[in-house]
Design an enzyme around this catalytic site. Sequence first.
Site, short mmCIF file in Angstrom:
data_model
loop_
_atom_site.label_atom_id
_atom_site.label_comp_id
_atom_site.label_asym_id
_atom_site.label_seq_id
_atom_site.Cartn_x
_atom_site.Cartn_y
_atom_site.Cartn_z
CG ASP A 39 -7.32 1.03 5.53
OD1 ASP A 39 -6.68 0.17 6.14
OD2 ASP A 39 -7.09 1.33 4.34
CG ASP A 40 -3.92 1.16 8.53
OD1 ASP A 40 -4.22 -0.03 8.32
OD2 ASP A 40 -2.97 1.72 7.98
CB CYS A 77 -5.18 -3.80 5.10
SG CYS A 77 -3.66 -3.34 4.27
NE ARG A 81 -8.59 -4.00 3.62
CZ ARG A 81 -9.37 -2.93 3.80
NH1 ARG A 81 -10.51 -2.83 3.13
NH2 ARG A 81 -9.01 -1.97 4.62
CE LYS A 139 -6.27 -1.33 2.07
NZ LYS A 139 -5.48 -0.84 3.22
CG HIS A 141 -4.59 -4.22 -0.29
ND1 HIS A 141 -4.04 -3.93 0.94
CD2 HIS A 141 -3.54 -4.45 -1.12
CE1 HIS A 141 -2.72 -3.97 0.88
NE2 HIS A 141 -2.40 -4.28 -0.38
CG HIS A 246 -4.01 3.17 4.79
ND1 HIS A 246 -2.93 3.71 4.13
CD2 HIS A 246 -3.76 1.83 4.87
CE1 HIS A 246 -2.07 2.75 3.83
NE2 HIS A 246 -2.55 1.60 4.27
CG ASP A 355 -7.86 -2.76 7.84
OD1 ASP A 355 -7.66 -2.01 8.81
OD2 ASP A 355 -7.35 -2.57 6.72
CG ASN A 356 -4.65 -3.38 9.83
OD1 ASN A 356 -4.79 -3.70 8.66
ND2 ASN A 356 -4.33 -2.14 10.18
CE LYS A 412 -1.13 -2.00 7.97
NZ LYS A 412 -1.53 -0.97 6.98
#
Length: 580
Positions: A39-40, A77, A81, A139, A141, A246, A355-356, A412
Amino acid sequence: MRSMPICLLAIAATIWGSPSVGLAQTSEPKPNILLIVGDDIGFGDLGICGSITKTPNLDRLSKRGTLFTNFHASPVCSVSRAMLLTGNDPIEVGLGAFDYALYPPAEGKPGYEAFLTRTTATIAEILQDAGYRTYMVGKWHLGGTHHGGQGPHEWGFDRSYAIYTGGSNHWNQGVFHVDMHDPAVVATVKAGKIPKEPFYEDGKEVDRPLGIYSDDLYTSKMLEYLEQGRESGKPFFAYMAYTTAHAPLQSPDFLIDKYYEHYLKLGFEGVKRARFDSQKALGIIPQNAVFPETSKNRLLRAWSSLPDEEKRRQARSMATYSAMMESQDYHIGMLLNYLRETGQLDNTLIVYMADNGPEGLDERGELSNPAATKWIRSNFSQEFDHIGRGDAFAFIGTDWANASTGGLRWWKWFIGEGGIRVPMVVVPPQKISAARVGQMTKEFASVKDVPMTILDYAGLEHPQREYKGRQIVPPSGVSMRGFLEGRVEQPRNDEQWVAFELFGNSYVIAGDYKAIRVRTGMYGDGKWHLYNIKNDPGETRPLDREMPDSLARLIAIYEQYARDKGVVPVAEDWNPWHSS
């Protein structure tokens, strides 16, 4: 919540790459699938992509499979996803909008629901129908209780343990994002307390155990699910969606200390240059790539302009960020070791991706929110030694986000390469031929291609237009299996373009070329530009004048795409950080 003994897993995690042991297979079962998402985590944040961060398990994965260095997700994110689980464009499945920043005129329009809609079928549903055990941990989301839409237990996962929002505290049940539209949350904040982040197991709200780090919590739960179903004889699809790295930046203390001096010594500019040089040395970016100078970006500060105390705080925050990624890698080793010890590793398709790009939100400057900053400083410790603990809250911030990507621009939320180009490793099952084992590739691939690749290896067809009586949108992702097996030279040919829009910013990628337009409200010039992102990943050499016909062709593709998908135009001056 019971975890496997960490001491045993730690020993085993260092040797997972050795030949697997276990009973020989007497038949040809369908492959297991392990899909891991960080994540991130930006393009330059892992050891395999130029960072000093220790990621030995991902290093080993890249030697067993293929490292993609021109792989693109979305800049945020939940949008990534949605594409990852469906193969669709985000606006086709409700994620044309991001739940934290919805453009008001788009609210209520089809495709802008900000949660996954029933206009698609997830690969979890398709795999479940085919007899796979399906697990999701971490996660989500993509919607659920209090957020619109549904949770993972209603999208094809047999077992799930998840947060439904964008993040949470890594040590306790405190929230990451304060929803001031929720009266109960507002009352909690006014009382001077930190709201509680809901956790859900199989759709039912549960309490999260305190003092257990998020990577350990989530990994232990996934291992529990995998072990419970192992004797069934069915293959599994395990979606391991970590919340590291994250915000809030939090990590075990002993991992933070090893990185602190490095970041204190180099600072923002030094880290960006060091990663750029390292990426060249590793072959991640071309030898003739131009360093993406960002000195004229008004959002960024010079390291030399900071007082010494601020430099120390910044260095510890960035060290915590690296520590979070080392922790994630360590726990990936636990998953891989479990598969090896149970004789399942060689028959497992493994995909790791982020994810990003790195988060650029800050507690200062234009990418900050004064109300959020006030809440953080009122409710969390500001002590230097507490950075990384559960009672502290920190971002890497705009300056480190820019530095962390090395040879790329932006981060991001932005559609520059630093926001959307992220690491990906694919390891096919060992029984299936894979011509590109141990190689890296600079060929373009999209996050939409991951689910189609998974279905291909599972031997399954996508239902395309109808699923269980409901009309769905056919996915536009393509399988990368032919590329991985050496049957084709590109995952996508030049005619299999990808178009994208978010926050009114747009791009089209076809082959090696990317046409991009960024509004003035998000620090662009509002004009279309063309880049060869294979040779110039830093987007430093616009080709607008040299290749006007190519640029015009990609613009025309995007304009038709926007009409076909019902993209809502965004005012030129709108800014998601400063909107009401």
